[in-house]
Design a protein around this motif. Structure first.
Motif, PDB file in Angstrom:
ATOM      1  N   GLY A 168       7.370  -3.972  10.850  1.00 34.46           N
ATOM      2  CA  GLY A 168       6.547  -4.600  11.874  1.00 34.46           C
ATOM      3  C   GLY A 168       5.120  -4.081  11.804  1.00 34.46           C
ATOM      4  O   GLY A 168       4.753  -3.297  10.925  1.00 34.46           O
ATOM      5  N   GLY A 169       4.296  -4.486  12.751  1.00 33.82           N
ATOM      6  CA  GLY A 169       2.870  -4.174  12.713  1.00 33.82           C
ATOM      7  C   GLY A 169       2.464  -2.928  13.469  1.00 33.82           C
ATOM      8  O   GLY A 169       1.264  -2.735  13.731  1.00 33.82           O
ATOM      9  N   GLU A 170       3.402  -2.061  13.813  1.00 34.38           N
ATOM     10  CA  GLU A 170       3.069  -0.829  14.521  1.00 34.38           C
ATOM     11  C   GLU A 170       3.833   0.352  13.908  1.00 34.38           C
ATOM     12  O   GLU A 170       4.974   0.198  13.471  1.00 34.38           O
ATOM     13  N   GLY A 171       3.159   1.521  13.912  1.00 38.03           N
ATOM     14  CA  GLY A 171       3.819   2.725  13.426  1.00 38.03           C
ATOM     15  C   GLY A 171       2.874   3.607  12.624  1.00 38.03           C
ATOM     16  O   GLY A 171       1.734   3.225  12.337  1.00 38.03           O
ATOM     17  N   THR A 172       3.352   4.792  12.279  1.00 32.36           N
ATOM     18  CA  THR A 172       2.588   5.739  11.464  1.00 32.36           C
ATOM     19  C   THR A 172       3.145   5.726  10.045  1.00 32.36           C
ATOM     20  O   THR A 172       4.355   5.892   9.838  1.00 32.36           O
ATOM     21  N   VAL A 173       2.260   5.517   9.098  1.00 31.68           N
ATOM     22  CA  VAL A 173       2.650   5.417   7.693  1.00 31.68           C
ATOM     23  C   VAL A 173       1.973   6.534   6.909  1.00 31.68           C
ATOM     24  O   VAL A 173       0.751   6.694   6.960  1.00 31.68           O
ATOM     25  N   VAL A 174       2.770   7.303   6.162  1.00 30.44           N
ATOM     26  CA  VAL A 174       2.248   8.373   5.318  1.00 30.44           C
ATOM     27  C   VAL A 174       2.176   7.870   3.878  1.00 30.44           C
ATOM     28  O   VAL A 174       3.174   7.392   3.325  1.00 30.44           O
ATOM     29  N   LEU A 175       0.997   7.963   3.287  1.00 28.70           N
ATOM     30  CA  LEU A 175       0.824   7.691   1.861  1.00 28.70           C
ATOM     31  C   LEU A 175       0.791   9.033   1.143  1.00 28.70           C
ATOM     32  O   LEU A 175      -0.069   9.864   1.421  1.00 28.70           O
ATOM     33  N   MET A 176       1.713   9.259   0.217  1.00 30.25           N
ATOM     34  CA  MET A 176       1.788  10.512  -0.524  1.00 30.25           C
ATOM     35  C   MET A 176       1.312  10.275  -1.951  1.00 30.25           C
ATOM     36  O   MET A 176       1.897   9.465  -2.680  1.00 30.25           O
ATOM     37  N   GLY A 177       0.235  10.973  -2.348  1.00 29.31           N
ATOM     38  CA  GLY A 177      -0.311  10.782  -3.688  1.00 29.31           C
ATOM     39  C   GLY A 177      -0.563  12.083  -4.404  1.00 29.31           C
ATOM     40  O   GLY A 177      -0.537  13.167  -3.807  1.00 29.31           O
ATOM     41  N   ASP A 178      -0.781  11.980  -5.703  1.00 30.59           N
ATOM     42  CA  ASP A 178      -1.105  13.152  -6.517  1.00 30.59           C
ATOM     43  C   ASP A 178      -2.539  13.573  -6.241  1.00 30.59           C
ATOM     44  O   ASP A 178      -3.426  12.729  -6.119  1.00 30.59           O
ATOM     45  N   GLN A 179      -2.770  14.874  -6.181  1.00 33.06           N
ATOM     46  CA  GLN A 179      -4.104  15.361  -5.825  1.00 33.06           C
ATOM     47  C   GLN A 179      -5.158  15.056  -6.891  1.00 33.06           C
ATOM     48  O   GLN A 179      -6.360  15.110  -6.619  1.00 33.06           O
ATOM     49  N   ARG A 180      -4.729  14.705  -8.119  1.00 34.67           N
ATOM     50  CA  ARG A 180      -5.718  14.333  -9.141  1.00 34.67           C
ATOM     51  C   ARG A 180      -6.335  12.971  -8.834  1.00 34.67           C
ATOM     52  O   ARG A 180      -7.424  12.670  -9.327  1.00 34.67           O
ATOM     53  N   GLU A 181      -5.643  12.151  -8.064  1.00 39.59           N
ATOM     54  CA  GLU A 181      -6.141  10.843  -7.625  1.00 39.59           C
ATOM     55  C   GLU A 181      -6.746  10.037  -8.779  1.00 39.59           C
ATOM     56  O   GLU A 181      -7.903   9.629  -8.744  1.00 39.59           O
ATOM     57  N   GLU A 182      -5.926   9.795  -9.780  1.00 40.00           N
ATOM     58  CA  GLU A 182      -6.397   9.044 -10.934  1.00 40.00           C
ATOM     59  C   GLU A 182      -6.623   7.575 -10.575  1.00 40.00           C
ATOM     60  O   GLU A 182      -6.277   7.109  -9.497  1.00 40.00           O
ATOM     61  N   TYR A 183      -7.201   6.863 -11.516  1.00 38.14           N
ATOM     62  CA  TYR A 183      -7.670   5.499 -11.279  1.00 38.14           C
ATOM     63  C   TYR A 183      -6.579   4.583 -10.747  1.00 38.14           C
ATOM     64  O   TYR A 183      -6.780   3.853  -9.763  1.00 38.14           O
ATOM     65  N   ASP A 184      -5.396   4.599 -11.373  1.00 37.12           N
ATOM     66  CA  ASP A 184      -4.309   3.729 -10.921  1.00 37.12           C
ATOM     67  C   ASP A 184      -3.897   4.035  -9.493  1.00 37.12           C
ATOM     68  O   ASP A 184      -3.608   3.129  -8.709  1.00 37.12           O
ATOM     69  N   GLN A 185      -3.854   5.321  -9.156  1.00 38.51           N
ATOM     70  CA  GLN A 185      -3.482   5.700  -7.790  1.00 38.51           C
ATOM     71  C   GLN A 185      -4.513   5.196  -6.789  1.00 38.51           C
ATOM     72  O   GLN A 185      -4.153   4.674  -5.725  1.00 38.51           O
ATOM     73  N   ARG A 186      -5.775   5.316  -7.131  1.00 45.69           N
ATOM     74  CA  ARG A 186      -6.823   4.829  -6.226  1.00 45.69           C
ATOM     75  C   ARG A 186      -6.702   3.322  -6.027  1.00 45.69           C
ATOM     76  O   ARG A 186      -6.910   2.811  -4.921  1.00 45.69           O
ATOM     77  N   GLN A 187      -6.353   2.607  -7.097  1.00 45.82           N
ATOM     78  CA  GLN A 187      -6.181   1.164  -6.989  1.00 45.82           C
ATOM     79  C   GLN A 187      -4.981   0.809  -6.106  1.00 45.82           C
ATOM     80  O   GLN A 187      -5.046  -0.106  -5.283  1.00 45.82           O
ATOM     81  N   ARG A 188      -3.889   1.529  -6.275  1.00 47.88           N
ATOM     82  CA  ARG A 188      -2.708   1.281  -5.441  1.00 47.88           C
ATOM     83  C   ARG A 188      -3.020   1.536  -3.965  1.00 47.88           C
ATOM     84  O   ARG A 188      -2.650   0.740  -3.091  1.00 47.88           O
ATOM     85  N   VAL A 189      -3.692   2.650  -3.700  1.00 54.96           N
ATOM     86  CA  VAL A 189      -4.029   2.988  -2.310  1.00 54.96           C
ATOM     87  C   VAL A 189      -4.953   1.925  -1.717  1.00 54.96           C
ATOM     88  O   VAL A 189      -4.783   1.513  -0.555  1.00 54.96           O
ATOM     89  N   GLU A 190      -5.912   1.466  -2.499  1.00 48.81           N
ATOM     90  CA  GLU A 190      -6.821   0.420  -2.008  1.00 48.81           C
ATOM     91  C   GLU A 190      -6.047  -0.841  -1.640  1.00 48.81           C
ATOM     92  O   GLU A 190      -6.313  -1.466  -0.604  1.00 48.81           O
ATOM     93  N   GLY A 191      -5.085  -1.212  -2.484  1.00 53.21           N
ATOM     94  CA  GLY A 191      -4.275  -2.386  -2.185  1.00 53.21           C
ATOM     95  C   GLY A 191      -3.441  -2.215  -0.930  1.00 53.21           C
ATOM     96  O   GLY A 191      -3.333  -3.133  -0.104  1.00 53.21           O
ATOM     97  N   ILE A 192      -2.845  -1.039  -0.745  1.00 49.92           N
ATOM     98  CA  ILE A 192      -2.044  -0.757   0.449  1.00 49.92           C
ATOM     99  C   ILE A 192      -2.915  -0.827   1.702  1.00 49.92           C
ATOM    100  O   ILE A 192      -2.565  -1.463   2.700  1.00 49.92           O
TER     101      ILE A 192
END
Length: 325
Positions: A168-192
């Motif tokens: 649904g449209g309410e709640g707390t969502v945690v995004l867990m990523g690698d601290q190197r934050e490589e290009y693909d990860q940044r793209q995935r996070v942007e899409g989310i």
């Protein structure tokens, strides 16, 4: 007379010894040549696929797809790389491939300066085309010819839309990523974020960790302590997922949480089948290998020049527990 015969025999022996020494030197030189990339006369081109995740199901599929396409097109392709994300050795393997002066290199992208220097400077000096596969890097930094793989931005949107449909449209969502934050990860996070930000009732917490198990566990503990009412987790880097899920399960039951990830880790599908994940973005690794080799050959043959700088995108889909059985 005897003196003349002795001189003649001596000359013959000297000539024989000379040619014997020359043959021996040539034999030793040929026996001690440094190892080289295998090459068969019938192969038109020598290609190398380099990854830092050898032996995983995902990259086995990439390699098998690439090898099948290389055989079909008459190229010699070898799969090189490292196990367990040994970044230093991976870069060394890439450099060896460049020094071998192969005709083309298909490589898992790594978003750091050392990788960019090898592809933009050294490979360019030898005129070796680089195609990134499965993991992309910015073209402006690496000078890669093209990218073949999933659309990371679209994958992020797909996983976020699935979460909205489930939670649904309410709640707390945690995004867990690698601290190197490589290009693909940044793209995935942007899409989310582009999807979740449209829902004012959703709060996003972005947490990063190294890929060491104890660090992932500590990061998961911290976020659950600070946000005890968290509703969902999205592991943006699949290599963090097993330790994250294990810690969530240790703290409480995983059923109340919506948990999602990607398929490029060997333990992911088992977690999905066990019901510990609600959904996984399934990619098309075999298609990546096939398309990577095909586009490299088209570039080498001059059939498609330049290659599409935006890349050649392969299929993705959302895989659920039911679909993974």
């Amino acid at each position: 007379m005897h003196k003349t015969i002795s001189l003649a025999l001596g000359s013959i022996c000297a000539i024989f010894l000379f040619f014997t020494m020359i043959s021996a030197i040539r034999f030793v030189q040929s026996a001690w040549q440094p190892p080289q990339l295998q090459h068969r006369e019938e192969d038109r081109y020598r290609l190398v696929l380099v990854t830092q995740d050898l032996g995983t199901p995902f990259w086995n599929d990439v390699g098998e797809g690439a090898e099948a396409e290389a055989r079909r097109l008459g190229a010699n392709l070898e799969v090189w790389g490292t196990y367990g994300e040994d970044r230093e050795d991976f870069l060394k393997q890439l450099e060896i491939a460049i020094d071998s002066k192969v005709d083309g290199i298909i490589v898992q992208g790594m978003d750091e300066d050392a990788f960019d220097n090898l592809t933009k400077v050294k490979a360019a000096f030898y005129g070796i085309p680089i195609i990134t596969v499965a993991s992309d890097v910015p073209m402006s930094e690496s000078m890669r010819k093209t990218y073949v793989g999933s659309d990371a931005l679209a994958a992020g949107k797909l996983i976020a839309n699935t979460l909205i449909a489930d939670m649904g449209g309410e709640g707390t969502v945690v995004l867990m990523g690698d601290q190197r934050e490589e290009y693909d990860q940044r793209q995935r996070v942007e899409g989310i974020r582009s999807v979740l930000d449209r829902h004012p009732g959703i709060r996003i917490e972005y947490v990063t960790s190294s890929d060491e198990e104890e660090k992932i566990v500590a990061a998961t503990q911290n976020v659950m302590n600070y946000f005890p009412n968290v509703n969902a987790f999205i592991s943006v880097d699949a290599n963090l997922t097993p330790a994250m899920v294990q810690e969530i399960g240790r703290r409480s039951q995983v059923e109340p949480y919506h948990i999602y990830s990607f398929d490029d880790n060997p333990d992911i599908l088992a977690l999905l089948r066990q019901g510990k994940l609600d959904g996984v973005i399934q990619q098309s690794p075999s298609e990546m290998g096939e398309t990577g080799v095909r586009m490299m050959m088209q570039w080498l043959e001059g059939e498609t020049v330049p290659l599409d700088a935006e890349g050649y995108l392969t299929d993705i889909r959302m895989l659920t527990t039911e679909g993974a059985q």
